[in-house]
Scaffold this motif. Structure first.
Motif, PDB file in Angstrom:
ATOM      1  N   ILE A 119      51.323  62.415 -46.900  1.00 49.32           N
ATOM      2  CA  ILE A 119      50.972  61.895 -45.575  1.00 49.32           C
ATOM      3  C   ILE A 119      49.571  61.318 -45.687  1.00 49.32           C
ATOM      4  N   ILE A 120      49.433  60.032 -45.433  1.00 50.83           N
ATOM      5  CA  ILE A 120      48.119  59.397 -45.492  1.00 50.83           C
ATOM      6  C   ILE A 120      47.714  59.041 -44.072  1.00 50.83           C
ATOM      7  N   LEU A 121      46.593  59.613 -43.637  1.00 51.09           N
ATOM      8  CA  LEU A 121      46.125  59.376 -42.269  1.00 51.09           C
ATOM      9  C   LEU A 121      45.208  58.170 -42.203  1.00 51.09           C
ATOM     10  N   GLY A 127      41.326  51.173 -39.184  1.00 53.13           N
ATOM     11  CA  GLY A 127      42.285  50.529 -40.093  1.00 53.13           C
ATOM     12  C   GLY A 127      42.172  51.059 -41.517  1.00 53.13           C
ATOM     13  N   VAL A 128      42.666  50.285 -42.456  1.00 53.41           N
ATOM     14  CA  VAL A 128      42.688  50.693 -43.865  1.00 53.41           C
ATOM     15  C   VAL A 128      41.279  50.602 -44.441  1.00 53.41           C
ATOM     16  N   ILE A 129      40.758  51.749 -44.907  1.00 56.35           N
ATOM     17  CA  ILE A 129      39.413  51.755 -45.494  1.00 56.35           C
ATOM     18  C   ILE A 129      39.529  52.108 -46.988  1.00 56.35           C
ATOM     19  N   GLU A 130      38.376  52.131 -47.657  1.00 60.40           N
ATOM     20  CA  GLU A 130      38.343  52.392 -49.105  1.00 60.40           C
ATOM     21  C   GLU A 130      39.088  53.667 -49.473  1.00 60.40           C
ATOM     22  N   GLN A 131      38.854  54.714 -48.651  1.00 62.76           N
ATOM     23  CA  GLN A 131      39.479  55.999 -48.952  1.00 62.76           C
ATOM     24  C   GLN A 131      41.008  55.936 -48.829  1.00 62.76           C
ATOM     25  N   THR A 132      41.497  55.147 -47.870  1.00 60.41           N
ATOM     26  CA  THR A 132      42.954  54.976 -47.723  1.00 60.41           C
ATOM     27  C   THR A 132      43.511  54.392 -49.019  1.00 60.41           C
ATOM     28  N   LYS A 133      42.805  53.383 -49.543  1.00 61.07           N
ATOM     29  CA  LYS A 133      43.273  52.723 -50.767  1.00 61.07           C
ATOM     30  C   LYS A 133      43.260  53.698 -51.939  1.00 61.07           C
ATOM     31  N   ARG A 134      42.193  54.508 -51.988  1.00 59.31           N
ATOM     32  CA  ARG A 134      42.078  55.438 -53.117  1.00 59.31           C
ATOM     33  C   ARG A 134      43.194  56.474 -53.077  1.00 59.31           C
ATOM     34  N   HIS A 135      43.439  57.030 -51.883  1.00 55.45           N
ATOM     35  CA  HIS A 135      44.489  58.045 -51.763  1.00 55.45           C
ATOM     36  C   HIS A 135      45.867  57.455 -52.046  1.00 55.45           C
ATOM     37  N   SER A 136      46.088  56.238 -51.596  1.00 53.67           N
ATOM     38  CA  SER A 136      47.391  55.593 -51.825  1.00 53.67           C
ATOM     39  C   SER A 136      47.579  55.303 -53.312  1.00 53.67           C
ATOM     40  N   PHE A 137      46.482  54.921 -53.977  1.00 53.44           N
ATOM     41  CA  PHE A 137      46.544  54.650 -55.421  1.00 53.44           C
ATOM     42  C   PHE A 137      46.907  55.923 -56.181  1.00 53.44           C
ATOM     43  N   ILE A 138      46.296  57.054 -55.793  1.00 54.91           N
ATOM     44  CA  ILE A 138      46.604  58.319 -56.482  1.00 54.91           C
ATOM     45  C   ILE A 138      48.061  58.715 -56.220  1.00 54.91           C
ATOM     46  N   ALA A 139      48.527  58.504 -54.986  1.00 58.97           N
ATOM     47  CA  ALA A 139      49.934  58.805 -54.661  1.00 58.97           C
ATOM     48  C   ALA A 139      50.873  57.960 -55.518  1.00 58.97           C
ATOM     49  N   ILE A 144      54.542  59.867 -56.337  1.00 59.94           N
ATOM     50  CA  ILE A 144      55.075  60.630 -55.199  1.00 59.94           C
ATOM     51  C   ILE A 144      56.149  59.752 -54.555  1.00 59.94           C
ATOM     52  N   PRO A 145      57.388  60.266 -54.441  1.00 60.63           N
ATOM     53  CA  PRO A 145      58.499  59.395 -54.041  1.00 60.63           C
ATOM     54  C   PRO A 145      58.382  58.820 -52.624  1.00 60.63           C
ATOM     55  N   HIS A 146      57.784  59.585 -51.698  1.00 66.77           N
ATOM     56  CA  HIS A 146      57.750  59.140 -50.298  1.00 66.77           C
ATOM     57  C   HIS A 146      56.319  59.161 -49.766  1.00 66.77           C
ATOM     58  N   VAL A 147      55.907  58.073 -49.147  1.00 64.39           N
ATOM     59  CA  VAL A 147      54.584  58.022 -48.528  1.00 64.39           C
ATOM     60  C   VAL A 147      54.770  57.766 -47.032  1.00 64.39           C
ATOM     61  N   SER A 175      49.102  47.446 -50.794  1.00 67.71           N
ATOM     62  CA  SER A 175      50.023  48.358 -51.485  1.00 67.71           C
ATOM     63  C   SER A 175      51.114  47.614 -52.254  1.00 67.71           C
ATOM     64  N   SER A 176      51.184  46.295 -52.071  1.00 65.07           N
ATOM     65  CA  SER A 176      52.221  45.537 -52.793  1.00 65.07           C
ATOM     66  C   SER A 176      52.021  45.625 -54.311  1.00 65.07           C
ATOM     67  N   LYS A 177      50.790  45.926 -54.747  1.00 65.44           N
ATOM     68  CA  LYS A 177      50.521  46.027 -56.195  1.00 65.44           C
ATOM     69  C   LYS A 177      50.926  47.392 -56.749  1.00 65.44           C
ATOM     70  N   MET A 178      51.235  48.329 -55.863  1.00 63.91           N
ATOM     71  CA  MET A 178      51.461  49.692 -56.331  1.00 63.91           C
ATOM     72  C   MET A 178      52.948  50.032 -56.391  1.00 63.91           C
TER      73      MET A 178
END
Length: 423
Positions: A119-121, A127-139, A144-147, A175-178
């Motif tokens: 779950i990414i808050l 909106g989408v900040i640096e930390q959102t990108k970092r957490h999504s990248f680690i996921a 992790i199958p579901h975000v 997120s299109s790159k991930m």
């Protein structure tokens, strides 16, 4: 029969990790989930209601459900990942709650490594900040199958559909790159409970399910690799009692795939072949075993097998290799020593290993690759080449999260210094 129930329980258990930056409302969201799903003991609830009154809050301060751990963190007590458990009639849940700052990258990797969902808050105002990108990248890195992207604080943007769509566009753009297979978006207000457990009456434009219903119904049984049969041997059972005079069973947990009585199998690394004679459990014999069941397997032939060997289907073998390419997260305060020897642990196998080369490091904020910097420090994520003394039976992490992961242990201190995913 109880083994069937055991498997049912495993299927019903959903592990999820929560990530968000400091004030995105993570504590309030977890508190709201526990509170509205009635997963809190009466005495806990009473204590929190009393504290909320003392602090002058009108209602219950939901963040207090998770603040005990934060107090401990502030006192300098190390809590890497806080795990919380709750149950609804449909499923059991384990929440891995990890701190969001950059210096806790390793904690997020630890908490997310076994998760089915993340779950990414995102704060609807920022909106989408640096930390959102970092957490999504680690996921994405941890496959992790579901975000589930929860766009929180919708009450502060007047429950605006436009604000919600803006965040979706921002998220989809980067997120299109991930490599994330399943991404869902839910507009919520953790503070007021909109779309957390109960559907919101203030966002008629959102037709999807609230968060808890999504977590209860997300399809997770297909997350396990059912194709590649892998059985790492943990120990050899030789009871030597009257009822089992000549019993020789190989005990362990099925890492992936399905093994059946009569299957032709190969023992790696020796390459000897045999057939499965029986699959045994405490409750009796089974016709088949699949991940993540713990069983004992007997073979028709007497083969020399020990801990660290792997039983696989003869027509579907992992690679046995000594040179690994690994995405490594450095977990330790001390930097990696150049060409130092470590113990590598892979399923039930342990070997000596050396980091031969740091190919590149990730700048975790920009997601760019950095070449030329070969020092591995705490929280660094990098691609490295590792050489082991003996071959390991591996799959790529993308194919198999169990046989595709390793950890490195420092021989001098016996501390885990790194965790890695085989590329």
């Amino acid at each position: 029969m109880s083994n069937k129930l055991n498997m049912l329980d495993n299927n019903q258990l959903l592990r999820f990790t929560t990530a968000g930056s400091v004030d995105d409302g993570k504590s309030t969201l977890i508190g709201r989930l526990l509170y509205d799903s009635k997963s809190i003991f009466e005495d806990q609830l009473q204590a929190i209601e009393n504290t909320s009154k003392k602090k002058g809050h009108e209602g219950v301060d939901l963040a207090l459900f998770t603040d005990g751990l934060r107090d401990e963190r502030e006192q300098g007590i190390t809590i890497d990942v806080a795990y919380r458990y709750f149950t609804t009639p449909k499923r059991k849940f384990i929440i891995a709650d990890t701190p969001g700052h950059i210096q806790y990258t390793r904690n997020m990797v630890t908490g997310a490594s076994t998760a089915n969902a993340a779950i990414i808050l995102v704060d609807a105002r920022h909106g989408v900040i640096e930390q959102t990108k970092r957490h999504s990248f680690i996921a994405s890195l941890l496959q992790i199958p579901h975000v589930i992207v929860c766009i929180n604080k919708m009450d502060l943007v007047d429950y605006s559909e436009e604000a919600y769509n803006k965040v979706i566009n921002q998220f989809e753009e980067f997120s299109s790159k991930m490599l994330v297979k399943d991404v869902r978006f839910i507009p919520i207000s953790a503070l007021n409970g909109d779309n957390v457990v109960n559907r919101s009456t203030k966002m008629d434009w959102y037709q999807g399910a609230p968060l808890l219903h999504t977590l209860e119904t997300i399809h997770i049984s297909s997350d396990i690799n059912k194709v590649d049969a892998r059985f790492p041997v943990q120990t050899v059972l030789r009871p030597q009692n009257d009822t089992h005079r000549d019993y020789r069973g190989y005990a362990g947990r099925v890492a992936s795939g399905i093994l059946r009585k009569g299957d032709e199998v190969t023992v790696m690394p020796s390459g000897f072949t045999s057939k499965i004679k029986s699959i045994d459990t405490l409750d009796g014999e089974l016709d088949e075993a699949y991940a993540p069941m713990s069983v004992s397997i007997t073979l028709e032939d007497d083969i020399d097998i020990s801990r660290g060997d792997m039983i696989v289907r003869s027509n579907n073998k992992p690679e046995a290799i000594q040179d690994l390419e690994v995405m490594l997260c450095w977990l330790h305060n001390d930097a990696a020593k150049p060409r130092a020897k470590y113990t590598i642990k892979h399923t039930s196998n342990e070997q000596k290993a050396m980091i031969k080369e740091v190919v590149y490091k990730f700048n975790i904020n920009t997601l760019d690759r950095i070449t030329g910097d070969t020092e591995l420090k705490m929280n660094d994520i990098s691609k490295v080449k590792i050489r082991t003394t003996k071959p390991l039976m591996v799959d790529s992490y993308r194919e198999n999260r169990t046989t595709g992961s390793i950890i490195l242990v420092d021989d001098a201190t016996n501390e885990t210094v790194a965790a890695g995913m085989i590329v």
